[in-house]
Design a protein around this motif. Structure first.
Motif, PDB file in Angstrom:
ATOM      1  N   ASN A   1      37.339  35.173  29.002  1.00  8.71           N
ATOM      2  CA  ASN A   1      38.099  35.534  30.567  1.00  8.71           C
ATOM      3  C   ASN A   1      36.888  35.440  31.107  1.00  8.71           C
ATOM      4  O   ASN A   1      35.809  34.998  31.451  1.00  8.71           O
ATOM      5  CB  ASN A   1      36.901  37.166  29.686  1.00  8.71           C
TER       6      ASN A   1
ATOM      7  N   GLU B   1      38.504  49.558  29.603  1.00  8.83           N
ATOM      8  CA  GLU B   1      36.799  48.984  29.547  1.00  8.83           C
ATOM      9  C   GLU B   1      35.537  49.692  29.483  1.00  8.83           C
ATOM     10  O   GLU B   1      34.906  49.811  29.198  1.00  8.83           O
ATOM     11  CB  GLU B   1      36.606  48.120  30.986  1.00  8.83           C
TER      12      GLU B   1
ATOM     13  N   SER C   1      29.439  48.916  34.971  1.00  8.73           N
ATOM     14  CA  SER C   1      30.563  49.613  34.678  1.00  8.73           C
ATOM     15  C   SER C   1      30.591  50.945  34.647  1.00  8.73           C
ATOM     16  O   SER C   1      31.615  51.698  34.914  1.00  8.73           O
ATOM     17  CB  SER C   1      30.544  49.107  32.742  1.00  8.73           C
TER      18      SER C   1
ATOM     19  N   GLN D   1      42.001  43.727  39.380  1.00  3.73           N
ATOM     20  CA  GLN D   1      42.679  43.130  38.571  1.00  3.73           C
ATOM     21  C   GLN D   1      43.862  44.016  37.533  1.00  3.73           C
ATOM     22  O   GLN D   1      45.246  43.700  37.429  1.00  3.73           O
ATOM     23  CB  GLN D   1      42.276  41.548  37.327  1.00  3.73           C
ATOM     24  N   ASN D   2      43.537  44.328  37.101  1.00  4.64           N
ATOM     25  CA  ASN D   2      43.962  45.089  36.063  1.00  4.64           C
ATOM     26  C   ASN D   2      44.587  46.326  36.239  1.00  4.64           C
ATOM     27  O   ASN D   2      45.252  47.002  36.605  1.00  4.64           O
ATOM     28  CB  ASN D   2      43.074  46.358  35.134  1.00  4.64           C
ATOM     29  N   ALA D   3      44.275  47.027  38.101  1.00  2.59           N
ATOM     30  CA  ALA D   3      45.195  47.854  38.609  1.00  2.59           C
ATOM     31  C   ALA D   3      46.141  47.516  38.729  1.00  2.59           C
ATOM     32  O   ALA D   3      47.246  48.139  39.372  1.00  2.59           O
ATOM     33  CB  ALA D   3      44.329  47.826  39.744  1.00  2.59           C
ATOM     34  N   ASP D   4      46.422  45.967  39.012  1.00  2.00           N
ATOM     35  CA  ASP D   4      47.520  44.892  39.910  1.00  2.00           C
ATOM     36  C   ASP D   4      48.149  45.157  38.024  1.00  2.00           C
ATOM     37  O   ASP D   4      49.515  44.609  38.619  1.00  2.00           O
ATOM     38  CB  ASP D   4      47.177  43.555  40.564  1.00  2.00           C
TER      39      ASP D   4
ATOM     40  N   SER E   1      37.341  43.091  38.037  1.00  2.00           N
ATOM     41  CA  SER E   1      37.337  43.208  36.718  1.00  2.00           C
ATOM     42  C   SER E   1      39.200  44.601  37.415  1.00  2.00           C
ATOM     43  O   SER E   1      40.327  44.775  36.761  1.00  2.00           O
ATOM     44  CB  SER E   1      37.099  42.812  35.421  1.00  2.00           C
ATOM     45  N   ASN E   2      38.427  45.625  38.023  1.00  2.00           N
ATOM     46  CA  ASN E   2      38.965  46.731  38.505  1.00  2.00           C
ATOM     47  C   ASN E   2      41.119  46.452  39.093  1.00  2.00           C
ATOM     48  O   ASN E   2      41.479  46.762  38.984  1.00  2.00           O
ATOM     49  CB  ASN E   2      38.203  48.225  38.414  1.00  2.00           C
TER      50      ASN E   2
ATOM     51  N   SER F   1      33.314  50.973  37.553  1.00  2.00           N
ATOM     52  CA  SER F   1      34.772  50.914  36.288  1.00  2.00           C
ATOM     53  C   SER F   1      35.364  51.879  36.360  1.00  2.00           C
ATOM     54  O   SER F   1      35.376  52.872  35.758  1.00  2.00           O
ATOM     55  CB  SER F   1      34.540  50.035  34.936  1.00  2.00           C
TER      56      SER F   1
ATOM     57  N   VAL G   1      39.080  51.169  34.936  1.00  2.00           N
ATOM     58  CA  VAL G   1      39.679  50.906  33.919  1.00  2.00           C
ATOM     59  C   VAL G   1      39.157  51.809  32.435  1.00  2.00           C
ATOM     60  O   VAL G   1      37.941  51.454  32.360  1.00  2.00           O
ATOM     61  CB  VAL G   1      39.285  49.333  34.249  1.00  2.00           C
TER      62      VAL G   1
END
Length: 445
Positions: free
Chosen positions: A363, A335, A326, A442-445, A439-440, A330, A332
């Motif tokens: 998660n 996070e 991360s 998904q959270n960006a979307d 995860s990056n 990462s 995000v």
């Protein structure tokens, strides 16, 4: 997933909260500092083995250190510490388990510990001491000694250390169940006037239950030995300890323990505590056996007790790899904030901030590496230890010991195990990285 959430998790929670298992787990927690003290003493007396001929072969350091601890008396001090800690594990467990059992049943903890210890020591086999000298025919292979020539001495030390832990656990549970129930029977209580000091009055309150419990338990143990020809230690070793050890010290057990621990975590349950309630009574005596073998410069007999530490670098789920991945990849902000807070505790195997703050619980992205990482490490660690490619775990160390140092200490100075632990960290970073990137995205979307 629905089956696990609705059926398996509640069942595992019930097992983990079973009062006998909880009492055993808490008893081991109480004596853990003493276990670590004994392990430190063994390490100080034997760390020079790293430089022996079968190690790094630096005999000047080996001989110099050995002469130093012998000449200064450090060796004697550490031996005495070990004698009062690891070599008394069964006694310590009986005392602490008696107290924990009483807590669970709202009984008198001190009295239960004393009664349990009385029964344990009363049934412990005595040392058999032969006369000073005997003569027999030349080349005789078997020598018969009349029983009249054998005198009972003190309690055998082998019955007070890890060899007596299973007997101690089972015996203390039985004693506690009987004694505490008898203690709650008002007809068996002796009530003294109000002016009597509380300590004296309390002793008389449990006097009759204590007498009945000790006589009943000791008589039962004595007659079992008379009828079967085997004392409780022999019976437990033959029918409980040996079968459990043969099953426990296997690759399948190592994988199962790791899997169950982490599948419970991802559902929000403390997997280490729940699974540990079952495994601790089995693995702790095995680890103490390893410690004794290390102290006596013998081959380490058991593999599984040393596996767990190598599968939890950074805490349950081996989240040290997640921390590093991360920090590297990462983007995000939420996070990264949680990770930055979690770095310091994560280095000391404390990762609740990540598990519940990131989160990992429930998660779908992070659940998979959280389970797979430790399972893969349990397989590789077991195989490498089983084939003696890396050193086996033989010492108890504080669970907050950072990675690399922990691998070195738990194996009694094993450099190969330390290098393997470093390789394991690299593997974990590579494992976690794709999921961090996922995860990056998904959270960006």
């Amino acid at each position: 997933m629905k089956f696990l959430e609705e059926k398996f998790v509640p069942f595992a929670a019930r097992i983990g909260s079973q009062r006998h298992l909880v009492a055993i787990r808490d008893a081991f927690v109480v004596i853990m500092p003493v276990t670590i003290v004994g392990a430190v003493a063994v390490l100080i007396n034997n760390i020079q083995g790293v430089f022996a001929e079968n190690g790094l072969n630096v005999m000047s350091i080996y001989n110099g250190y050995t002469n130093f601890i012998n000449s200064t008396g450090i060796s004697d001090v550490m031996s005495a510490v070990n004698k009062g800690s690891i070599n008394m594990m069964a006694v310590l467990l009986v005392v602490t388990l008696g107290y924990q059992m009483a807590k669970g049943l709202n009984g008198d903890g001190i009295a239960t510990s004393v009664v349990s210890l009385t029964c344990y020591l009363g049934l412990a086999p005595a040392v058999q001491t032969l006369n000073n000298s005997y003569s027999w025919a030349e080349n005789a292979k078997n020598v018969e000694v009349l029983t009249d020539d054998i005198a009972s001495g003190g309690i055998a030390g082998a019955k007070l250390d890890s060899n007596g832990m299973f007997v101690g656990m089972l015996l203390t549970i039985v004693v506690a169940e009987i004694f505490i129930r008898l203690s709650k029977n008002d007809k068996l209580k002796i009530t003294l006037p109000d002016g009597v000091p509380p300590a004296v009055a309390g002793s008389f309150t449990v006097l009759v239950p204590a007498i009945l419990s000790v006589i009943l338990i000791v008589a039962a143990g004595t007659y079992i030995e008379r009828i079967s020809g085997m004392n409780l230690w022999t019976i437990i070793q033959k029918f409980v300890s040996a079968p459990l050890n043969s099953v426990a010290d296997t690759l399948g057990t190592a994988v199962l323990v790791s899997f169950l621990t982490h599948i419970l975590w991802v559902f929000g349950l403390h997997g280490a505590n729940l699974v540990g309630a079952v495994t601790t009574p089995i693995f702790t005596p095995m680890l103490v056996q390893n410690t004794a073998a290390f102290e006596n410069h013998q081959a380490i007999p058991n593999v599984v007790p040393g596996v767990d530490l190598f599968t939890k670098m950074g805490g349950s789920g081996a989240t040290l790899g997640l921390l590093i991945a991360s920090l590297l990849f990462s983007k995000v902000q939420a996070e990264r904030t949680v990770i930055s807070i979690s770095i310091a505790p994560g280095l000391f195997e404390i990762n609740e901030p990540i598990i519940f703050g990131l989160p990992i619980v429930m998660n779908p992205i992070y659940m998979l590496p959280f389970i797979v990482g430790p399972v893969v490490l349990s397989i590789t660690t077991y195989l490498l230890m089983d084939f003696n490619i890396i050193e086996r775990g033989c010492l108890s160390i504080p669970w907050v010991t950072p990675p690399l140092l922990s691998g070195f200490l738990v194996t009694g100075g094993g450099f190969r195990a330390t290098i393997y632990q470093a390789i394991g960290i690299v593997f974990l970073v590579l494992l976690w990285t794709p999921f961090v990137l996922m995860s990056n995205k998904q959270n960006a979307d």
